[in-house]
Design a protein around this motif. Structure first.
Motif, PDB file in Angstrom:
ATOM      1  N   GLY A 139       0.824  -1.175   0.112  1.00  0.00           N
ATOM      2  CA  GLY A 139       0.006  -0.115  -0.031  1.00  0.00           C
ATOM      3  C   GLY A 139       0.986   1.218   0.015  1.00  0.00           C
ATOM      4  N   THR A 140       0.987   2.043  -0.992  1.00  0.00           N
ATOM      5  CA  THR A 140       1.462   3.390  -1.053  1.00  0.00           C
ATOM      6  C   THR A 140       0.459   4.417  -1.164  1.00  0.00           C
ATOM      7  OG1 THR A 140       3.121   2.421  -2.354  1.00  0.00           O
ATOM      8  CG2 THR A 140       3.061   4.774  -2.320  1.00  0.00           C
ATOM      9  N   TRP A 141       0.326   5.688  -0.277  1.00  0.00           N
ATOM     10  CA  TRP A 141      -0.283   6.780  -0.174  1.00  0.00           C
ATOM     11  C   TRP A 141       0.253   8.085  -0.644  1.00  0.00           C
ATOM     12  CZ3 TRP A 141       0.507   3.358   3.704  1.00  0.00           C
ATOM     13  CH2 TRP A 141       1.550   3.701   4.724  1.00  0.00           C
ATOM     14  N   GLY A 142       1.524   8.053  -0.825  1.00  0.00           N
ATOM     15  CA  GLY A 142       2.267   9.269  -1.226  1.00  0.00           C
ATOM     16  C   GLY A 142       3.630   8.663  -1.659  1.00  0.00           C
ATOM     17  N   ALA A 143       4.221   9.766  -1.955  1.00  0.00           N
ATOM     18  CA  ALA A 143       5.786   9.592  -2.673  1.00  0.00           C
ATOM     19  C   ALA A 143       6.876   9.861  -1.585  1.00  0.00           C
ATOM     20  CB  ALA A 143       5.944  10.819  -3.712  1.00  0.00           C
ATOM     21  N   GLY A 144       6.521  10.160  -0.511  1.00  0.00           N
ATOM     22  CA  GLY A 144       7.540  10.496   0.630  1.00  0.00           C
ATOM     23  C   GLY A 144       8.106   9.301   1.190  1.00  0.00           C
ATOM     24  N   ALA A 145       9.198   9.387   1.915  1.00  0.00           N
ATOM     25  CA  ALA A 145       9.895   8.074   2.229  1.00  0.00           C
ATOM     26  C   ALA A 145       9.235   7.185   2.980  1.00  0.00           C
ATOM     27  CB  ALA A 145      11.330   8.687   2.967  1.00  0.00           C
ATOM     28  N   PHE A 146       8.413   7.720   3.794  1.00  0.00           N
ATOM     29  CA  PHE A 146       7.608   6.964   4.765  1.00  0.00           C
ATOM     30  C   PHE A 146       6.054   6.613   4.366  1.00  0.00           C
ATOM     31  CE2 PHE A 146      10.581   9.625   7.076  1.00  0.00           C
ATOM     32  CZ  PHE A 146      11.376   8.779   7.249  1.00  0.00           C
ATOM     33  N   GLU A 197       5.470  -1.038   3.559  1.00  0.00           N
ATOM     34  CA  GLU A 197       6.728  -1.536   3.860  1.00  0.00           C
ATOM     35  C   GLU A 197       7.736  -0.580   4.796  1.00  0.00           C
ATOM     36  OE1 GLU A 197       8.980  -4.896   4.091  1.00  0.00           O
ATOM     37  OE2 GLU A 197       7.036  -4.730   3.017  1.00  0.00           O
ATOM     38  N   ALA A 198       7.704   0.622   4.178  1.00  0.00           N
ATOM     39  CA  ALA A 198       8.577   1.489   4.914  1.00  0.00           C
ATOM     40  C   ALA A 198       7.971   1.874   6.374  1.00  0.00           C
ATOM     41  CB  ALA A 198       8.673   2.922   4.351  1.00  0.00           C
ATOM     42  N   ALA A 199       6.757   2.022   6.508  1.00  0.00           N
ATOM     43  CA  ALA A 199       5.912   2.208   8.017  1.00  0.00           C
ATOM     44  C   ALA A 199       6.395   0.994   8.768  1.00  0.00           C
ATOM     45  CB  ALA A 199       4.644   2.592   7.850  1.00  0.00           C
ATOM     46  N   PRO A 252       3.750  10.732  10.195  1.00  0.00           N
ATOM     47  CA  PRO A 252       3.355   9.897  11.381  1.00  0.00           C
ATOM     48  C   PRO A 252       3.653   8.393  11.422  1.00  0.00           C
ATOM     49  CG  PRO A 252       1.452  10.357   9.869  1.00  0.00           C
ATOM     50  CD  PRO A 252       2.747  11.212   9.519  1.00  0.00           C
ATOM     51  N   TYR A 253       4.307   8.029  10.096  1.00  0.00           N
ATOM     52  CA  TYR A 253       4.688   6.594   9.919  1.00  0.00           C
ATOM     53  C   TYR A 253       6.247   6.444  10.204  1.00  0.00           C
ATOM     54  CZ  TYR A 253       0.278   6.720   7.928  1.00  0.00           C
ATOM     55  OH  TYR A 253      -1.183   6.952   7.855  1.00  0.00           O
TER      56      TYR A 253
END
Length: 134
Positions: free
Chosen positions: A2-9, A13-15, A74-75
């Motif tokens: 799941g991806t909700w934006g282009a930011g690093a977090f 998976e990143a969260a 927040p992630y």
């Protein structure tokens, strides 16, 4: 993933990786950051997106704060959001730069997934920003 934006977090998976970093003993956190970056560089052939997004999160954490964006997602790891610090060796800057270059290069699922989206330029800008502050 799941991806909700282009930011690093801004993906599951990143969260999750940030949660693992947050729950790790403070003395083990630098090794986790280094491991995420090294995993990208040690991956032969096609680079899996899950490894890439963990390394992008690690690079965002390793990026020097002066001149960089503050971590306010927040992630991101809670200890950083609460004002905590992570003391990282400067050799991680070069490691992060090389990992980011690998992520946006050929044979990268991360790049291919973003190329197929309407937000490829935004994702590349996020990587370019990290590269500029490392």
């Amino acid at each position: 993933m799941g991806t909700w934006g282009a930011g690093a977090f801004d993906n599951d998976e990143a969260a999750d990786w940030c949660g693992d970093l947050d729950h790790a003993a403070p003395e083990k956190r630098p090794a986790l950051v280094e491991a995420a970056l090294t995993a990208v560089l040690n991956e032969p052939g096609y680079l899996d997106s899950n490894l890439a997004v963990e390394a992008i999160a690690a690079a965002a954490i390793a990026a020097p704060r002066p001149g960089g964006r503050s971590i306010d997602s927040p992630y991101a790891p809670d200890f950083l959001l609460e004002g905590g610090r992570l003391s990282l060796d400067h050799h991680l800057d070069d490691l992060a730069l090389r990992a980011l270059t690998r992520i946006v290069g050929d044979h990268s699922e991360w790049r291919e997934l973003w190329e197929d989206s309407d937000h490829y330029d935004e994702a590349l800008q996020e990587i370019a920003h990290l590269q500029s502050v490392l």
